[in-house]
Scaffold this motif. Sequence first.
Motif, PDB file in Angstrom:
ATOM      1  N   ARG A 104       0.858  -1.181   0.000  1.00 32.57           N
ATOM      2  CA  ARG A 104       0.000   0.000   0.000  1.00 32.57           C
ATOM      3  C   ARG A 104       0.896   1.233   0.000  1.00 32.57           C
ATOM      4  O   ARG A 104       1.794   1.358   0.828  1.00 32.57           O
ATOM      5  N   TYR A 105       0.656   2.108  -0.950  1.00 30.02           N
ATOM      6  CA  TYR A 105       1.494   3.280  -1.110  1.00 30.02           C
ATOM      7  C   TYR A 105       0.613   4.527  -1.183  1.00 30.02           C
ATOM      8  O   TYR A 105      -0.408   4.533  -1.870  1.00 30.02           O
ATOM      9  N   ILE A 106       1.008   5.576  -0.481  1.00 29.86           N
ATOM     10  CA  ILE A 106       0.244   6.822  -0.460  1.00 29.86           C
ATOM     11  C   ILE A 106       1.184   7.981  -0.773  1.00 29.86           C
ATOM     12  O   ILE A 106       2.243   8.109  -0.154  1.00 29.86           O
ATOM     13  N   PHE A 107       0.793   8.801  -1.723  1.00 31.35           N
ATOM     14  CA  PHE A 107       1.627   9.947  -2.091  1.00 31.35           C
ATOM     15  C   PHE A 107       0.737  11.012  -2.718  1.00 31.35           C
ATOM     16  O   PHE A 107      -0.427  10.773  -3.037  1.00 31.35           O
ATOM     17  N   GLN A 158      -4.286  13.297  -2.866  1.00 27.83           N
ATOM     18  CA  GLN A 158      -3.627  12.103  -2.362  1.00 27.83           C
ATOM     19  C   GLN A 158      -4.008  10.895  -3.209  1.00 27.83           C
ATOM     20  O   GLN A 158      -5.184  10.602  -3.415  1.00 27.83           O
ATOM     21  N   ALA A 159      -2.999  10.194  -3.701  1.00 24.32           N
ATOM     22  CA  ALA A 159      -3.206   8.959  -4.449  1.00 24.32           C
ATOM     23  C   ALA A 159      -2.898   7.770  -3.552  1.00 24.32           C
ATOM     24  O   ALA A 159      -1.932   7.791  -2.791  1.00 24.32           O
ATOM     25  N   ILE A 167       2.123   8.314 -11.214  1.00 24.86           N
ATOM     26  CA  ILE A 167       2.042   7.193 -10.281  1.00 24.86           C
ATOM     27  C   ILE A 167       3.239   6.267 -10.442  1.00 24.86           C
ATOM     28  O   ILE A 167       3.862   5.846  -9.455  1.00 24.86           O
ATOM     29  N   ALA A 168       3.576   5.946 -11.683  1.00 25.77           N
ATOM     30  CA  ALA A 168       4.724   5.073 -11.938  1.00 25.77           C
ATOM     31  C   ALA A 168       6.011   5.689 -11.391  1.00 25.77           C
ATOM     32  O   ALA A 168       6.850   4.991 -10.807  1.00 25.77           O
ATOM     33  N   GLY A 169       6.168   6.992 -11.568  1.00 29.81           N
ATOM     34  CA  GLY A 169       7.359   7.664 -11.044  1.00 29.81           C
ATOM     35  C   GLY A 169       7.429   7.615  -9.536  1.00 29.81           C
ATOM     36  O   GLY A 169       8.497   7.374  -8.958  1.00 29.81           O
ATOM     37  N   ALA A 170       6.284   7.819  -8.869  1.00 25.67           N
ATOM     38  CA  ALA A 170       6.255   7.773  -7.410  1.00 25.67           C
ATOM     39  C   ALA A 170       6.573   6.382  -6.900  1.00 25.67           C
ATOM     40  O   ALA A 170       7.310   6.215  -5.913  1.00 25.67           O
ATOM     41  N   LYS A 182       3.379   6.276   5.044  1.00 24.17           N
ATOM     42  CA  LYS A 182       1.943   6.580   5.077  1.00 24.17           C
ATOM     43  C   LYS A 182       1.114   5.392   4.611  1.00 24.17           C
ATOM     44  O   LYS A 182      -0.011   5.191   5.079  1.00 24.17           O
ATOM     45  N   GLY A 183       1.662   4.609   3.695  1.00 26.24           N
ATOM     46  CA  GLY A 183       0.943   3.434   3.247  1.00 26.24           C
ATOM     47  C   GLY A 183       0.901   2.333   4.281  1.00 26.24           C
ATOM     48  O   GLY A 183      -0.075   1.593   4.390  1.00 26.24           O
ATOM     49  N   ALA A 184       1.970   2.224   5.079  1.00 32.41           N
ATOM     50  CA  ALA A 184       2.052   1.147   6.065  1.00 32.41           C
ATOM     51  C   ALA A 184       1.307   1.459   7.356  1.00 32.41           C
ATOM     52  O   ALA A 184       0.777   0.553   8.004  1.00 32.41           O
TER      53      ALA A 184
END
Length: 219
Positions: free
Chosen positions: A75-78, A88-89, A134-137, A152-154
């Motif tokens: 899970r990834y948040i950015f 926020q994605a 998204i791919a870059g992040a 943030k995802g964890a």
Amino acid sequence: MQNHKPIGLIRCSTGIKAFNNRPLGKWPEGYAGTLLTGAAIGISLMAFILGGRQKRRKHLKNKTSGSISKLNMERYIFDIATSDGIKQAIVEGSGECYSVKLENSFLGTMWQDPGQGMQWKTEDAPVQQYLWEIAGALSEAFSRNGFPTILKGAYPEIIQTAWKSSETLEVTLDPVTDLEVFSTFLRDEVSNLVDFEEQLDLVVKKKGDAYFKFIGINR
């Protein structure tokens, strides 16, 4: 019925319910035979894809401690720029598919294509619009600069992060979180999330409170 899209020999459900634990129910007529036939050939593709993600997964271990929330495996948040400003994605893994949400809106799914150098692909127009960002992040997620994406995802307890310097990251927690318990847990577990050699200092605090705990990484 869920719509399915092919990823080589893998099928990726584009319905948001595909990312919830649920019974699969009855397969459509003829689908099971096709799936079994493709599964044998698809094993090599699966091994190739999973090999590329093995390094990423080994850092995100499933652990719990007291009131601390469970680490999410993928899970990834950015933040990404949109026509309506910074939003926020949230990207969450489910098998070889990743669901994509922008704030509270589900956009669709994406995957890595082994036939094109593991480039990210999607057939959903809302995701396509942000696919490059998204791919870059995601590619930077395990670097020091991308580390907030992992944190943030964890941990849902983390509601905000902000760089105070190139080596200092301020981590802001939900006000209801027990700072002492969480910071102790994070200090013990953070090494499982680190995949960079540079030094980094975490300043962990609750929202609206000046008191903080310090956590050094790679020091």
